[in-house]
Design a protein around this motif. Structure first.
Motif, mmCIF file in Angstrom:
data_model
loop_
_atom_site.group_PDB
_atom_site.id
_atom_site.type_symbol
_atom_site.label_atom_id
_atom_site.label_comp_id
_atom_site.label_asym_id
_atom_site.label_seq_id
_atom_site.Cartn_x
_atom_site.Cartn_y
_atom_site.Cartn_z
ATOM 1 N N VAL A 179 -29.425 -40.682 43.172
ATOM 2 C CA VAL A 179 -30.492 -40.386 42.208
ATOM 3 C C VAL A 179 -31.549 -39.449 42.788
ATOM 4 C CG1 VAL A 179 -30.174 -42.550 40.980
ATOM 5 C CG2 VAL A 179 -31.770 -42.447 42.897
ATOM 6 N N MET A 180 -31.492 -39.157 44.070
ATOM 7 C CA MET A 180 -32.514 -38.312 44.692
ATOM 8 C C MET A 180 -32.249 -36.849 44.399
ATOM 9 S SD MET A 180 -33.029 -40.271 48.344
ATOM 10 C CE MET A 180 -33.375 -42.048 48.365
ATOM 11 N N THR A 181 -33.320 -36.108 44.201
ATOM 12 C CA THR A 181 -33.174 -34.709 43.794
ATOM 13 C C THR A 181 -33.805 -33.723 44.776
ATOM 14 O OG1 THR A 181 -35.189 -34.865 42.452
ATOM 15 C CG2 THR A 181 -33.080 -35.315 41.342
ATOM 16 N N ASN A 182 -34.425 -34.219 45.857
ATOM 17 C CA ASN A 182 -35.001 -33.268 46.817
ATOM 18 C C ASN A 182 -34.757 -33.729 48.250
ATOM 19 O OD1 ASN A 182 -37.623 -34.513 48.039
ATOM 20 N ND2 ASN A 182 -37.758 -34.987 45.849
ATOM 21 N N THR A 183 -34.801 -32.775 49.163
ATOM 22 C CA THR A 183 -34.447 -33.017 50.560
ATOM 23 C C THR A 183 -35.422 -33.952 51.261
ATOM 24 O OG1 THR A 183 -35.644 -30.978 51.134
ATOM 25 C CG2 THR A 183 -33.254 -30.811 50.818
ATOM 26 N N VAL A 184 -36.685 -33.938 50.863
ATOM 27 C CA VAL A 184 -37.680 -34.791 51.500
ATOM 28 C C VAL A 184 -37.368 -36.260 51.259
ATOM 29 C CG1 VAL A 184 -40.115 -35.479 51.485
ATOM 30 C CG2 VAL A 184 -39.498 -33.057 51.475
ATOM 31 N N ASP A 185 -37.014 -36.610 50.030
ATOM 32 C CA ASP A 185 -36.694 -38.006 49.721
ATOM 33 C C ASP A 185 -35.489 -38.486 50.522
ATOM 34 O OD1 ASP A 185 -38.803 -38.197 47.979
ATOM 35 O OD2 ASP A 185 -37.597 -37.924 46.159
ATOM 36 N N VAL A 186 -34.487 -37.622 50.675
ATOM 37 C CA VAL A 186 -33.297 -38.000 51.435
ATOM 38 C C VAL A 186 -33.649 -38.205 52.902
ATOM 39 C CG1 VAL A 186 -30.964 -37.304 52.126
ATOM 40 C CG2 VAL A 186 -31.792 -36.778 49.819
#
Length: 277
Positions: free
Chosen positions: A54-61
């Motif tokens: 569900v994550m859409t950006n590299t920072v969240d990952v």
């Protein structure tokens, strides 16, 4: 020369995975993890799918891996590169559809995962592929590209980049000199390493920090003696990778120090770029 003594950083303490009401992995087919060599362990593909699909950006990952990755080295590397990623968060997508644009490109390139600098995006193979890119190694590999790639390409005359490029050239030359002595799988493996990394310091960074087979290879190569300036982070990585007796003349020692210098340079570059916009 024994491994240099001195202060050693600690990896972020691992936190339990967040509790989920439903597990998306139960409704799809997730095949074995693809890795760039022998598996390094870590979270399972299903666990990663359930939490980062569900994550859409590299920072969240990167934040998720810093908190919850099983491998200490993954959490430590994510903490190191997260400040750079935060300056310019990129798009992230787990690709399940082999027929959409990202799926077609991954298939055409034979890629498990891909960082695309032109739009600052990472895509990885998710469900339905013969092998999935959902592994700590692959995700760390691509996130390192996102954190360091632009800096390396934009600053070829930077001291850290030049030292990394010189080391890459030296290692590739030494490996090419070994080729006549090799045969079979060993020959193929080294030829693949040279094909991927010759003249490509961006790949050298990512493999040196994430791939155990390449780290072992680097540890077997003696390079021209050069004083290496260790810090708490590079000592931590060497300890995590199991190379407590790394000599100052090994390519691994130089690689750990050089890659960290590039990571630090990339952060400064990101800070300046962010302030200028």
């Amino acid at each position: 020369t024994p491994f240099p003594v001195g202060p050693i950083a600690t990896a972020p303490k691992r936190k339990d995975l967040p509790k989920l009401k439903a597990r998306a992995s139960e409704n799809v087919t997730i095949n074995p993890q693809a890795t760039f060599g022998p598996s390094q362990g870590g979270l399972s593909a299903a666990e990663l799918y359930d939490h980062i699909k569900v994550m859409t950006n590299t920072v969240d990952v990167a934040k998720f891996l810093m908190k919850h990755a099983k491998n200490d080295s993954t959490r430590a590397i994510m903490r190191r590169i997260l400040p750079t990623l935060r300056k310019n968060p990129g798009r992230f997508d787990v690709v399940d559809n082999l027929s959409d644009t990202d799926g077609i490109l991954l298939e055409a390139q034979g890629a498990i995962g891909r960082y695309k600098s032109s739009d600052n995006s990472i895509v990885v193979r998710g469900a339905n592929w013969e092998k999935t890119g959902l592994s700590e190694e692959v995700l760390s590999h691509e996130l390192l590209h996102a954190a360091t790639g632009t800096f390396i390409r934009s600053n070829p005359d930077n001291k850290a980049v030049k030292e990394l490029s010189d080391l890459n050239d030296e290692v590739m030359d030494l490996l090419e000199a070994r080729l006549p002595e090799l045969e079979g799988d060993n020959l193929t493996r080294i030829e693949n390493v040279i094909a991927a990394m010759k003249g490509n310091p961006e790949e050298f960074v990512t493999y040196a920090l994430t791939n155990r087979r390449f780290q072992t290879l680097l540890n077997s190569i003696e390079v021209a003696p050069k004083r290496t300036v260790w810090n708490q982070f590079t000592r931590l990585l060497a300890r995590m990778f199991g190379f407590r007796g790394v000599s100052e003349e090994s390519a691994l020692a130089r690689a750990l120090v050089s890659t960290d210098a590039v990571i630090r340079g990339a952060k400064k570059f990101a800070d300046i770029s962010s302030d200028a916009t």
